[in-house]
Design an enzyme around this catalytic site. Structure first.
Site, PDB file in Angstrom:
ATOM      1  N   HIS A  18       0.966  -1.090  -0.106  1.00  0.00           N
ATOM      2  CA  HIS A  18      -0.201   0.090  -0.056  1.00  0.00           C
ATOM      3  C   HIS A  18       1.140   1.076   0.029  1.00  0.00           C
ATOM      4  O   HIS A  18       1.219   1.965   1.049  1.00  0.00           O
ATOM      5  CB  HIS A  18      -0.854   0.036   1.164  1.00  0.00           C
ATOM      6  CG  HIS A  18      -2.228   0.987   1.371  1.00  0.00           C
ATOM      7  ND1 HIS A  18      -2.538   1.044   1.236  1.00  0.00           N
ATOM      8  CD2 HIS A  18      -1.721   2.291   0.366  1.00  0.00           C
ATOM      9  CE1 HIS A  18      -3.813   2.031   1.645  1.00  0.00           C
ATOM     10  NE2 HIS A  18      -3.317   2.887   1.144  1.00  0.00           N
ATOM     11  N   SER A 100      -0.892   3.980  -8.056  1.00  0.00           N
ATOM     12  CA  SER A 100      -0.302   6.287  -8.492  1.00  0.00           C
ATOM     13  C   SER A 100      -2.827   6.188  -9.325  1.00  0.00           C
ATOM     14  O   SER A 100      -3.095   5.342 -10.209  1.00  0.00           O
ATOM     15  CB  SER A 100       0.003   6.791  -8.916  1.00  0.00           C
ATOM     16  OG  SER A 100       0.016   7.540  -9.078  1.00  0.00           O
ATOM     17  N   ARG A 103      -3.095  11.004 -14.013  1.00  0.00           N
ATOM     18  CA  ARG A 103      -3.354  12.406 -14.311  1.00  0.00           C
ATOM     19  C   ARG A 103      -3.357  13.186 -15.814  1.00  0.00           C
ATOM     20  O   ARG A 103      -2.584  13.188 -15.497  1.00  0.00           O
ATOM     21  CB  ARG A 103      -2.842  13.734 -13.236  1.00  0.00           C
ATOM     22  CG  ARG A 103      -3.383  13.899 -11.660  1.00  0.00           C
ATOM     23  CD  ARG A 103      -2.368  14.441 -11.157  1.00  0.00           C
ATOM     24  NE  ARG A 103      -1.189  14.147 -10.330  1.00  0.00           N
ATOM     25  CZ  ARG A 103      -0.228  14.566 -10.493  1.00  0.00           C
ATOM     26  NH1 ARG A 103      -0.136  15.711 -10.896  1.00  0.00           N
ATOM     27  NH2 ARG A 103       0.862  13.658 -10.122  1.00  0.00           N
ATOM     28  N   GLY A 175      -8.076   8.490  -2.192  1.00  0.00           N
ATOM     29  CA  GLY A 175      -9.100   9.545  -2.176  1.00  0.00           C
ATOM     30  C   GLY A 175     -10.150   9.941  -0.413  1.00  0.00           C
ATOM     31  O   GLY A 175      -9.784   9.276  -0.172  1.00  0.00           O
ATOM     32  N   HIS A 202     -10.273   1.600  -0.652  1.00  0.00           N
ATOM     33  CA  HIS A 202      -9.466   1.942   0.891  1.00  0.00           C
ATOM     34  C   HIS A 202     -10.937   1.718   1.735  1.00  0.00           C
ATOM     35  O   HIS A 202     -11.452   2.055   1.021  1.00  0.00           O
ATOM     36  CB  HIS A 202      -9.719   3.662   0.491  1.00  0.00           C
ATOM     37  CG  HIS A 202      -8.143   3.577   0.359  1.00  0.00           C
ATOM     38  ND1 HIS A 202      -7.294   3.384  -0.786  1.00  0.00           N
ATOM     39  CD2 HIS A 202      -6.543   4.195   1.001  1.00  0.00           C
ATOM     40  CE1 HIS A 202      -6.193   3.700  -0.151  1.00  0.00           C
ATOM     41  NE2 HIS A 202      -6.033   4.291   0.343  1.00  0.00           N
ATOM     42  N   GLU A 205     -11.436   4.270   6.077  1.00  0.00           N
ATOM     43  CA  GLU A 205     -11.069   4.934   6.350  1.00  0.00           C
ATOM     44  C   GLU A 205     -11.335   5.886   7.762  1.00  0.00           C
ATOM     45  O   GLU A 205     -10.400   6.577   9.270  1.00  0.00           O
ATOM     46  CB  GLU A 205      -9.803   6.039   5.552  1.00  0.00           C
ATOM     47  CG  GLU A 205      -9.146   6.151   5.716  1.00  0.00           C
ATOM     48  CD  GLU A 205      -7.808   6.855   4.798  1.00  0.00           C
ATOM     49  OE1 GLU A 205      -8.749   6.604   3.973  1.00  0.00           O
ATOM     50  OE2 GLU A 205      -7.154   7.560   4.715  1.00  0.00           O
TER      51      GLU A 205
END
Ligand SMILES: CNc1ncnc2c1ncn2[C@@H]1O[C@H](COP(=O)(O)O)[C@@H](O)[C@H]1O
Ligand SMILES: [Zn+2]
Length: 348
Positions: A18, A100, A103, A175, A202, A205
């Site tokens: 991670h 990642s 973008r 995110g 995720h 969290e």
């Protein structure tokens, strides 16, 4: 931390599952990026959370915005990815799954496809240069960007899974957890799963994601990131815990990240204990080694000293992580062999 003990944690072979690329950029690399872009006027104190400092999770996400300004071209990504891989290798990580968010940067002409290709190029170059580490890649979906972008990202990940010689193995969902709802992303995640991408999501969290987590668990994911608020003691539920345990879904646990991001009040209160006691597969990870100023050896050391783990127990943790990875069977066996060879030199 005392030197001799420290050496042990550095020497044991490790698996990192991670790690967000832009959160993993070291101080030294950050300095180089800042020097390349003096017009941005960014101080290095804004790109990391130093020891003793705490931030809200919201503030952590501001840090990523600053880093993204510094890493916005093909050249930057290549440098950053190579450096991050080399740093993990230097820390004794033998197998790394890097993740990642692709973008697009109109200013530098970067496309999402090129973004991923550049990371794959970095992985390839490290291999060519003999860096002692096997690296796989997870394409990340930033939940903030909504369902259309998520679907577009899944399609991209699917293409690369088929064309990257097995380097792209899965999809991450990350995110700001307080933004958006997982239910809107289900079609994209379902598609990813159906086409053979592994899912590392995720989950829980922050508190108040119970309903979302129930939905995501029905996919189900192949691994869970954090899972901080799954269990009833912290406001989760028996139903969530039962599902996770029944499906035996490994948890990626990031101690320092959770402390510095203030979702866990102190190391001894970390949910590692809850799951470890129940013999659930737990993998220690860094999350963002650059932003949180840590490395994987330090995370192992912290877990061992906080929860009183013997060297033997620490070794088992790192070895079990091999089987929680998305590596193909042959690579898992190769790693097992590596662990067996290194064991007599490391455990005394
Ligand atoms: C601290 N806990 C966390 N929780 C959720 N998402 C996180 C995260 N840490 C990092 N990211 C995700 O990773 C991105 C940075 O790396 P990349 O640009 O993708 O390489 C962040 O923008 C966020 O989407
Ligand atoms: Zn993360």
């Amino acid at each position: 931390m005392d030197k001799e003990a420290d050496l042990f944690y550095r020497q044991i072979p490790k698996v990192e599952l991670h790690a967000h690329l832009n959160g993993s950029v070291s101080f030294a690399t950050m300095e180089k990026l800042i020097a390349r872009k003096p017009h941005l006027n960014i101080e290095s104190s804004r790109t990391a959370i130093h020891s003793g400092q705490r931030r809200s999770l919201a503030e952590c996400f501001q840090v990523f915005k600053v880093i993204h300004q510094l890493v916005d071209s093909e050249e930057d990504i290549l440098m950053v990815a190579k450096a991050v891989i080399e740093e993990f290798a230097a820390d004794g990580v033998k197998y790394l799954e890097l993740r990642s968010t692709p973008r697009e940067e109109t200013k530098t002409g970067l496309s999402k496809r090129r973004y991923i290709e550049t990371i794959l190029e970095a992985i390839h170059q490290c291999k060519q240069e003999g860096v002692d580490i096997d690296v796989r890649f997870l394409v990340a979906v930033d939940r903030r960007n909504g369902p259309e972008v998520a679907m577009e990202t899944v399609k991209l990940a699917e293409d690369f899974m088929l064309s990257s010689d097995g380097v792209v193995v899965g999809l991450d969902l990350s995110g700001d957890p307080t933004v958006g709802h997982g239910k809107d992303l289900l079609p994209a995640l379902q598609r990813a799963r159906n086409c053979g991408l592994k899912l590392a999501l995720h989950m829980c969290e922050v508190p108040s994601q119970k309903e979302e987590s129930e939905l995501l668990l029905d996919l189900p994911p192949d691994r869970i990131g954090h899972g901080t608020f799954l269990h009833p003691e912290v406001g989760g539920s028996d139903s969530l815990v039962d599902k996770v345990r029944k499906l035996n879904i490994p948890l990626e646990l990031c101690l320092t990240s959770n402390i510095k991001g203030q979702t866990v009040p102190s190391y001894d209160k970390h949910h590692f204990q809850y799951w470890y006691e129940r013999q659930h597969p737990c993998v220690l990870c860094t999350d963002d080694k650059g932003v949180f100023c840590t490395d994987l050896s330090q995370e192992y050391h912290l877990a061992a000293s906080t929860f009183g783990l013997s060297q033997e127990a620490v070794w088992s943790l790192s070895q079990q992580a091999i089987h929680c990875s998305f590596a193909p069977e042959a690579l898992k066996q190769k790693l097992e062999q590596r662990w067996a060879e290194l064991r007599p030199h490391t455990l005394h």
